[in-house]
Scaffold this active site. Structure first.
Site, PDB file in Angstrom:
ATOM      1  N   ASP A 168      -6.352  -6.695  -1.804  1.00 51.63           N
ATOM      2  CA  ASP A 168      -6.727  -6.437  -0.409  1.00 51.63           C
ATOM      3  C   ASP A 168      -8.146  -5.875  -0.333  1.00 51.63           C
ATOM      4  O   ASP A 168      -8.703  -5.392  -1.328  1.00 51.63           O
ATOM      5  CB  ASP A 168      -5.712  -5.434   0.166  1.00 51.63           C
ATOM      6  CG  ASP A 168      -5.625  -5.467   1.676  1.00 51.63           C
ATOM      7  OD1 ASP A 168      -6.454  -6.136   2.314  1.00 51.63           O
ATOM      8  OD2 ASP A 168      -4.724  -4.797   2.219  1.00 51.63           O
ATOM      9  N   ASP A 217       0.811  -1.216   0.000  1.00 51.31           N
ATOM     10  CA  ASP A 217       0.000   0.000   0.000  1.00 51.31           C
ATOM     11  C   ASP A 217       0.852   1.278   0.000  1.00 51.31           C
ATOM     12  O   ASP A 217       1.806   1.372   0.761  1.00 51.31           O
ATOM     13  CB  ASP A 217      -0.864  -0.046   1.282  1.00 51.31           C
ATOM     14  CG  ASP A 217      -1.987   0.945   1.258  1.00 51.31           C
ATOM     15  OD1 ASP A 217      -2.058   1.739   0.316  1.00 51.31           O
ATOM     16  OD2 ASP A 217      -2.811   0.909   2.197  1.00 51.31           O
ATOM     17  N   ASP A 227      -3.032 -10.341   9.758  1.00 51.36           N
ATOM     18  CA  ASP A 227      -2.063  -9.262   9.927  1.00 51.36           C
ATOM     19  C   ASP A 227      -1.202  -9.503  11.153  1.00 51.36           C
ATOM     20  O   ASP A 227      -0.237  -8.767  11.391  1.00 51.36           O
ATOM     21  CB  ASP A 227      -2.779  -7.911  10.060  1.00 51.36           C
ATOM     22  CG  ASP A 227      -3.104  -7.326   8.693  1.00 51.36           C
ATOM     23  OD1 ASP A 227      -2.591  -7.856   7.691  1.00 51.36           O
ATOM     24  OD2 ASP A 227      -3.882  -6.356   8.635  1.00 51.36           O
TER      25      ASP A 227
END
Ligand code: DGJ
Length: 735
Positions: free
Chosen positions: A478, A367, A548
């Site tokens: 994502d 990202d 995560d």
């Protein structure tokens, strides 16, 4: 023949290697009943199990008590509102406002192979691997037909179910509920198992007693979710990894779902699974069909471990289509935990340079490379390269990385839109929202309305243009928020109830287009960690980011729950930095590597700044990955001990299909004072073979290792781990 039909008794028998499933047609009205599911049986004649032979409640004999019949009969696909007060599978709204549905047998067909499901992910089979029963039922008043599909995968002991509803009636109709599968059976004091969780804590195993009434898991978040998983199992209370009966149902879908067990007044249970009926309303015009997603069923008489291995084989062979399904994936390094949003070409090339030196094979840019994105407040939807950060452009970076000998992968979040973006300025109506009501932000973002073709086309072209612009070999897809404010500016009022499902169909269509245009692309799905770890996604991507939480100890629990039903080859797992960014824990670098080896394996830390002694371990871990990945990816998984249960240590083992090789992973999570070395009984080995364990100067009989056990090395401290590699060796009998 996996599927047989006996005209005389009107019984269907679906046989896999070790299981049988029986369906019967009963009474003059031809109710379709569930007779049996469980261990394989010889006899087909089992109608008596439905208690209709001498039972006065059968409507043709005693219609005055029809409700009692309807409310006790084990239905294959229960309708709604006609006397069965248990959970139904289908409900409608007619133009007169009625909701009743009652389905009875109409016809059937037995075909070879596995039909695809329109617009949906579904299992597939090669010639000779599968047979399918299509059982057509009909509601005589509505003219509504339900094709119940049962596909038998003999080898894996799996039966898949799905349903196709056809409006063959004389009016348009609204479907307000369509589940995919139901099993009615007697309760035998079963317990049920579900996987619950949260962000960074996905798929924790919970087991509890089945009580009277309804107990369920589900999602109304628009995705399968971190919180509850589209899976449930029910089993004997004595069932362990190695023994006992267990049934499992798993939903091949990535949106809202319900999975429920209802225990009735008569001690029967009804297990149902399907699209969550909350906010679901699908308009089915005359002549149209609606396909409900697939459910995977398996039964094991040999404990949870056998259930796990059935599912692993099934997903590896019949759900994951990618060309990478059975091949080693490149070892990647992802820059997310290394840099978060703070990176540029130079920084990425520095990571890539070091990575190349250490044997890592692919750099994934996460990202922050597009629009004006330097934090999470902006730019989703603006999929053009930020040349202030990626100086020289994307192709320049990718070529640079390739020149270093690494592949290049990229992160995208195609389903989202930031209010602070060019896209939102131009198309505010492309975000899901209810007119006049400010939509709820989550991570500063809105969700695109993927029910709209023009939105899907924009999204697709954005992703494809990036992939066409450089040699990009991997995409991490994502999704960082769940759906809310379900309103589409394009759908008419009477179709707003279709939005949740149309959204999921939109995601599927996009990913289908992507892997069709880029068949060599390695796709990894992801949703704020592991919120979209579901069998539907496996149809498009061979691997899914698991969580995560990259802390090795937390990962033991998350990966245990995930590996209970998903093959290790699909579990995204990386080595990250310490103190860990999610829990602040320190674990040895070696253990972080050993735990990540039970997944796709990669790195997610700044390798240019970590201590030299950790850098030096990377080539060793890379070598372990290359040595063991074929085994880990394709082998049989055995759960030996669970840190989640014993709070002290964890152990699992992967055995090759021919039983000539095995890899044991042992993690001592908490050190224990004044203790002899632990002796652990292995599983899955060949008792007749002798195994050499690397680093030990002798042979061990498979029977010895399984019955008496393997002595673990003494480990000093917390989160210490060992891998034991076993290879069968021919030798004269060991005395
Ligand atoms: C959530 C993912 O799970 C992370 O790995 C990372 O890609 C971030 N999103 C980026 O926003």
């Amino acid at each position: 023949m996996a599927i047989t039909y006996d005209e005389k008794t009107k019984i269907f028998k679906l046989d896999s290697a070790h299981t049988s499933y029986m369906i019967g047609i009963v009474d003059q009205e031809q109710f379709v009943g569930h007779i049996y599911y469980g261990a394989k049986l010889r006899m087909q004649d089992a109608l008596y199990l439905m208690r209709t032979e001498e039972n006065p409640f059968v409507p043709s004999v005693n219609n005055r008590e029809r409700c009692s019949f309807m409310d006790t009969f084990p239905m294959e696909y229960p309708g709604h509102g006609a006397g069965d007060y248990r959970e139904g599978c289908i409900r409608v709204r007619t133009k007169e406002g009625h909701s009743v549905v009652s389905l009875t047998y109409q016809s059937h067909e037995i075909v070879d192979g596995k039909p695809a499901l329109e617009g949906l992910p579904a299992s597939f089979a090669k010639d000779g691997e599968c047979q399918t029963l299509i059982l057509t039922c009909r509601d005589q008043v509505l003219g509504l037909e339900a094709e119940l599909l049962y596909s038998v995968f003999e080898k894996e002991d799996v039966i898949t179910r799905s349903v196709r509803i056809i409006n063959a009636g004389e009016q348009d109709i609204y479907l307000t509920k369509v589940y995919s599968a139901c099993i009615d059976m007697d309760d035998r004091d079963y317990e049920w198992l579900m996987l619950h969780g949260s962000w960074a804590r996905e798929r924790q195993i919970e087991r509890k007693k089945i009580g009277y009434g309804k107990q369920s898991v589900g999602s109304v978040r628009g995705e399968s979710s971190h919180q509850e998983h589209p899976f449930l199992a029910w089993m004997d209370p004595q069932t362990t990894q190695k023994q006992g009966e267990v049934y499992a149902m798993h939903f091949v879908y990535s949106g809202n779902f319900t999975a429920q067990i209802e225990k009735s007044q008569f001690d029967s249970i009804r297990v149902t699974m399907g699209i969550n009926a909350e906010d679901f309303c699908w308009k089915l015009n005359q002549g149209e069909a609606f396909t409900a997603p697939e459910v995977v069923l398996t039964y094991s008489e040999a404990g949870l471990g056998n259930m796990t291995r059935n599912l692993h084989d099934f997903y590896r062979n019949h759900m994951i289509r990618s060309k990478y399904a059975h091949s080693k994936r490149p070892i990647l390094i992802n820059n997310w935990e290394a840099t978060y949003f703070d990176f540029d070409t130079e920084k990425l090339l520095a990571i890539a340079r070091k990575a190349a030196e250490l044997g890592i094979e692919m750099l994934v840019m996460d990202d922050g490379w597009f629009g004006n994105r330097n934090d999470d407040s902006t730019s989703l939807g603006d999929w053009f390269v930020n040349e202030k950060k990626i100086t020289g452009g994307l192709k320049h970076l990718v070529d640079g990385v390739n020149k270093l000998g690494l592949k290049f992968g990229i992160w995208m979040e195609p389903e989202m839109i930031s209010p602070d973006s060019r896209l939102y300025e131009e198309h505010p109506d492309w975000a899901l929202a209810v007119p006049g009501r400010e939509a709820a932000l989550s991570r500063n973002q809105y969700v695109l309305d993927l029910s709209r073709k023009e939105v899907r086309d924009y999204v697709y072209e954005s992703v494809a243009a990036i992939l066409r612009s450089a040699n990009i070999e991997y995409v991490k897809w994502d999704m960082n928020r769940q759906l809310s404010d379900m309103g589409s500016f394009a759908l008419p009022a009477d179709r707003q109830g279709e939005l949740y499902h149309r959204y999921v169909l939109g995601v599927y269509e996009l990913q289908e287009r992507l892997i069709t245009e880029f068949p060599d692309l390695l796709l990894e799905n992801c949703s704020g960690g592991g919120a979209r770890f579901d069998p539907g996604m496996l149809y498009y991507s061979p691997q899914i980011w698991c969580s995560d939480d990259t802390d090795a100890v937390e990962r033991l629990k998350i990966q245990e729950g995930t590996a209970l039903i998903y093959p290790l080859s699909s579990i995204g797992a990386h080595v990250s930095v310490c103190p860990n960014h999610t829990v602040g824990r320190n674990t040895p670098f070696e253990t972080r590597g050993n735990v990540a080896l039970a997944g796709t394996f990669g790195y997610e830390l700044d390798i240019t700044t970590i201590p030299k002694e950790n850098q030096d371990l990377i080539p060793k871990q890379v070598a372990l990955y290359h040595k063991y990945n074929d085994l880990v990816r394709e082998g049989d998984y055995y759960r030996i001990a669970s840190y989640q249960e014993n709070h002290e240590y964890d152990c699992y083992l992967v055995v090759s299909k021919d039983k000539r090789e095995a890899l044991v992973t042992f993690v001592q999570v908490i050190g224990r004072p004044n203790f002899h070395s632990r002796c652990i009984c292995l599983q899955g080995l060949d008792p007749e073979q002798n195994y050499r364990i690397e680093g030990k100067d002798r042979l061990f009989g498979g029977d010895l290792l399984m019955k008496a056990g393997l002595l673990m090395d003494d480990l000093w401290g917390d989160a210490q781990s060992r891998l034991y590699h076993l290879v069968a060796e021919a030798q004269d009998e060991i005395k």
